[in-house]
Design a protein around this motif. Structure first.
Motif, mmCIF file in Angstrom:
data_model
loop_
_atom_site.group_PDB
_atom_site.id
_atom_site.type_symbol
_atom_site.label_atom_id
_atom_site.label_comp_id
_atom_site.label_asym_id
_atom_site.label_seq_id
_atom_site.Cartn_x
_atom_site.Cartn_y
_atom_site.Cartn_z
ATOM 1 N N ASP A 223 37.032 -20.187 2.375
ATOM 2 C CA ASP A 223 36.100 -21.125 1.763
ATOM 3 C C ASP A 223 35.075 -20.463 0.854
ATOM 4 O O ASP A 223 34.248 -21.147 0.258
ATOM 5 N N ARG A 224 35.110 -19.153 0.741
ATOM 6 C CA ARG A 224 34.111 -18.490 -0.091
ATOM 7 C C ARG A 224 34.351 -18.803 -1.561
ATOM 8 O O ARG A 224 35.477 -19.126 -1.958
ATOM 9 N N PRO A 225 33.310 -18.729 -2.416
ATOM 10 C CA PRO A 225 33.517 -18.943 -3.854
ATOM 11 C C PRO A 225 34.490 -17.916 -4.420
ATOM 12 O O PRO A 225 34.444 -16.735 -4.064
ATOM 13 N N ASN A 226 35.369 -18.369 -5.286
ATOM 14 C CA ASN A 226 36.341 -17.493 -5.929
ATOM 15 C C ASN A 226 36.007 -17.399 -7.410
ATOM 16 O O ASN A 226 35.655 -18.401 -8.044
ATOM 17 N N GLN A 227 36.148 -16.204 -7.970
ATOM 18 C CA GLN A 227 35.826 -15.996 -9.373
ATOM 19 C C GLN A 227 37.091 -15.671 -10.155
ATOM 20 O O GLN A 227 37.973 -14.956 -9.671
ATOM 21 N N TYR A 228 37.154 -16.225 -11.383
ATOM 22 C CA TYR A 228 38.351 -16.071 -12.216
ATOM 23 C C TYR A 228 37.955 -15.776 -13.656
ATOM 24 O O TYR A 228 36.900 -16.209 -14.129
ATOM 25 N N VAL A 229 38.826 -15.055 -14.346
ATOM 26 C CA VAL A 229 38.750 -14.902 -15.789
ATOM 27 C C VAL A 229 39.834 -15.786 -16.390
ATOM 28 O O VAL A 229 41.001 -15.725 -15.971
ATOM 29 N N VAL A 230 39.428 -16.626 -17.349
ATOM 30 C CA VAL A 230 40.364 -17.561 -17.979
ATOM 31 C C VAL A 230 40.337 -17.356 -19.489
ATOM 32 O O VAL A 230 39.261 -17.244 -20.093
ATOM 33 N N ARG A 249 32.163 -24.531 -9.313
ATOM 34 C CA ARG A 249 30.727 -24.333 -9.119
ATOM 35 C C ARG A 249 30.044 -23.948 -10.427
ATOM 36 O O ARG A 249 28.884 -24.312 -10.667
ATOM 37 N N GLY A 250 30.721 -23.187 -11.282
ATOM 38 C CA GLY A 250 30.101 -22.760 -12.526
ATOM 39 C C GLY A 250 31.128 -22.227 -13.502
ATOM 40 O O GLY A 250 32.229 -21.826 -13.112
ATOM 41 N N ALA A 251 30.778 -22.250 -14.775
ATOM 42 C CA ALA A 251 31.644 -21.712 -15.820
ATOM 43 C C ALA A 251 30.766 -21.225 -16.963
ATOM 44 O O ALA A 251 29.791 -21.885 -17.333
ATOM 45 N N ARG A 252 31.119 -20.044 -17.507
ATOM 46 C CA ARG A 252 30.337 -19.541 -18.640
ATOM 47 C C ARG A 252 31.243 -18.732 -19.559
ATOM 48 O O ARG A 252 32.220 -18.105 -19.113
ATOM 49 N N LEU A 253 30.909 -18.783 -20.846
ATOM 50 C CA LEU A 253 31.657 -18.036 -21.841
ATOM 51 C C LEU A 253 31.133 -16.599 -21.873
ATOM 52 O O LEU A 253 29.967 -16.367 -22.183
ATOM 53 N N ARG A 254 32.000 -15.656 -21.522
ATOM 54 C CA ARG A 254 31.593 -14.258 -21.567
ATOM 55 C C ARG A 254 31.675 -13.719 -22.982
ATOM 56 O O ARG A 254 30.897 -12.883 -23.395
ATOM 57 N N SER A 255 32.646 -14.213 -23.728
ATOM 58 C CA SER A 255 32.802 -13.879 -25.140
ATOM 59 C C SER A 255 33.621 -15.003 -25.768
ATOM 60 O O SER A 255 33.918 -16.001 -25.114
ATOM 61 N N ASN A 256 33.973 -14.836 -27.015
ATOM 62 C CA ASN A 256 34.714 -15.903 -27.688
ATOM 63 C C ASN A 256 36.072 -16.167 -27.055
ATOM 64 O O ASN A 256 36.598 -17.281 -27.131
ATOM 65 N N ASP A 257 36.657 -15.147 -26.433
ATOM 66 C CA ASP A 257 38.015 -15.331 -25.918
ATOM 67 C C ASP A 257 38.129 -15.264 -24.405
ATOM 68 O O ASP A 257 39.232 -15.293 -23.866
ATOM 69 N N VAL A 258 36.986 -15.165 -23.675
ATOM 70 C CA VAL A 258 37.039 -15.063 -22.216
ATOM 71 C C VAL A 258 36.070 -16.060 -21.579
ATOM 72 O O VAL A 258 34.899 -16.137 -21.951
ATOM 73 N N LEU A 259 36.584 -16.786 -20.596
ATOM 74 C CA LEU A 259 35.793 -17.741 -19.838
ATOM 75 C C LEU A 259 35.754 -17.288 -18.381
ATOM 76 O O LEU A 259 36.786 -16.951 -17.801
ATOM 77 N N ILE A 284 46.784 -22.601 -21.520
ATOM 78 C CA ILE A 284 46.218 -21.542 -20.685
ATOM 79 C C ILE A 284 46.970 -20.255 -20.986
ATOM 80 O O ILE A 284 48.175 -20.155 -20.776
ATOM 81 N N LEU A 285 46.228 -19.232 -21.465
ATOM 82 C CA LEU A 285 46.835 -17.947 -21.820
ATOM 83 C C LEU A 285 46.728 -16.928 -20.691
ATOM 84 O O LEU A 285 47.561 -16.042 -20.560
ATOM 85 N N GLU A 286 45.677 -17.064 -19.864
ATOM 86 C CA GLU A 286 45.474 -16.132 -18.749
ATOM 87 C C GLU A 286 44.602 -16.797 -17.693
ATOM 88 O O GLU A 286 43.650 -17.516 -18.011
ATOM 89 N N LEU A 287 44.959 -16.577 -16.429
ATOM 90 C CA LEU A 287 44.129 -17.030 -15.301
ATOM 91 C C LEU A 287 44.225 -15.947 -14.229
ATOM 92 O O LEU A 287 45.246 -15.807 -13.561
ATOM 93 N N THR A 288 43.157 -15.164 -14.086
ATOM 94 C CA THR A 288 43.196 -13.993 -13.216
ATOM 95 C C THR A 288 42.018 -14.002 -12.249
ATOM 96 O O THR A 288 40.861 -14.111 -12.680
ATOM 97 N N PRO A 289 42.272 -13.908 -10.921
ATOM 98 C CA PRO A 289 41.151 -13.755 -9.977
ATOM 99 C C PRO A 289 40.520 -12.380 -10.159
ATOM 100 O O PRO A 289 41.217 -11.387 -10.360
#
Length: 305
Positions: A223-230, A249-259, A284-289
């Protein structure tokens, strides 16, 4: 049947704190001591066995301190993580040595029985120097069992064992637990603990992070929060859409091509991403924990408890 109790136990070496204010009550049955490498598991087991004195706090078996107590030592069988053995001895000689040290009444019979329990009879007369890592582990277990102790402490006991040896050892420990023995084994591998231990004590960076039956600990981890790069064909729009999902829970743009996305419910999130992408024509080009290591899971438990 014996109870093993740690009360406010700490152990430090100079300025380094290896174990910090740990309390546990371990009853008969199998208890898994779970934590990443370097968490303090070996230090805890050494204090449980009476090899190390706690800097503060107490360790007792059936109310008696373990440190410096010969009668208590006879109740304990210890399988250390170190591989250094008396390589010039045969497996049989090594187990017999511990039988003599423990003053077992019929040492030859006890030695043969202990070696048979770990399925090492065929190699008993070979020198330990010729053993594989898994064989060394099993002969260490035989040595710890030869005096039939009610308390068995094992530090990473399945290291180097192949799947058949591991299954045999797990069955042996389960049988001992059913006989009323108190068994503690350490591991940094979740699946090893899951297979045989119902009670789990989690240690992270010398701290007691969580305690309970395996189902409860597993639920905390799941049940812990999981983090992903999209990465997608439209990260900005995808971020807006995912924030409308209950599992996100949250989403932010790290750069133009990474969420970067943080989700509470892995299962719901795994279904939400393809559904949202398909409905709105986003590829969807990438979904990585990004935080699936055991260290990150255990660190979450520290903050969640």
């Amino acid at each position: 049947m014996s109870d093993l109790v740690l009360t406010d136990v700490s152990r430090w070496y100079g300025n380094v704190v290896a174990v910090n204010d740990v309390s546990m009550h371990i009853s008969p049955g199998i208890t898994g001591l779970l934590g990443p490498n370097g968490a303090g598991k070996s230090t805890l087991l050494s204090m449980m066995a009476g090899l190390l004195p706690p800097s503060t706090g107490t360790v007792t078996i059936d109310g008696a301190p373990t440190r410096g107590n010969v009668e208590i030592y006879r109740k304990i069988g210890l399988v250390p993580v170190q591989e250094s053995l008396y390589d010039f001895l045969t497996g049989s000689q090594f187990v017999r040595l511990n039988a003599d040290l423990q003053q077992v009444p019929q040492p030859d019979a006890a030695t043969k029985h202990a070696i048979g329990l770990v399925d090492m009879a065929a190699a008993a007369d070979r020198k330990i120097s010729t053993y594989s890592k898994g064989m060394k582990q099993r002969i260490k277990v035989a040595s710890a069992l030869v005096h039939q102790p009610p308390v068995l402490l094992l530090d990473e006991p399945f290291n180097g064992m192949d799947p058949i040896q591991r299954r045999h050892m797990m069955g042996l420990l389960t049988d001992f637990a059913q006989q009323g023995r108190t068994i503690v084994f350490s591991s940094h591998i979740l699946e090893e603990v899951e297979q045989i231990a119902r009670q789990v004590e989690v240690v992270v960076a010398g701290r007691h992070a969580a305690s309970g039956d395996f189902a409860a600990i597993r639920r905390l981890m799941t049940d812990r929060p999981n983090q992903y790069v999209v990465r997608s064909s439209d990260n900005r729009r995808l971020a807006t859409l995912l924030l409308g999902e209950q599992s996100v829970r949250g989403a932010r743009l790290r750069s133009n091509d990474v969420l970067e996305v943080e989700a509470d419910d892995f299962g719901a999130f795994a279904h939400a991403v393809p559904r949202v992408a398909q409905q709105h024509g986003i590829r969807i080009l990438e979904l990585t924990p990004t935080d699936e290591s055991l260290e990150s899971v255990f660190s979450y438990l520290v903050n969640a408890t």
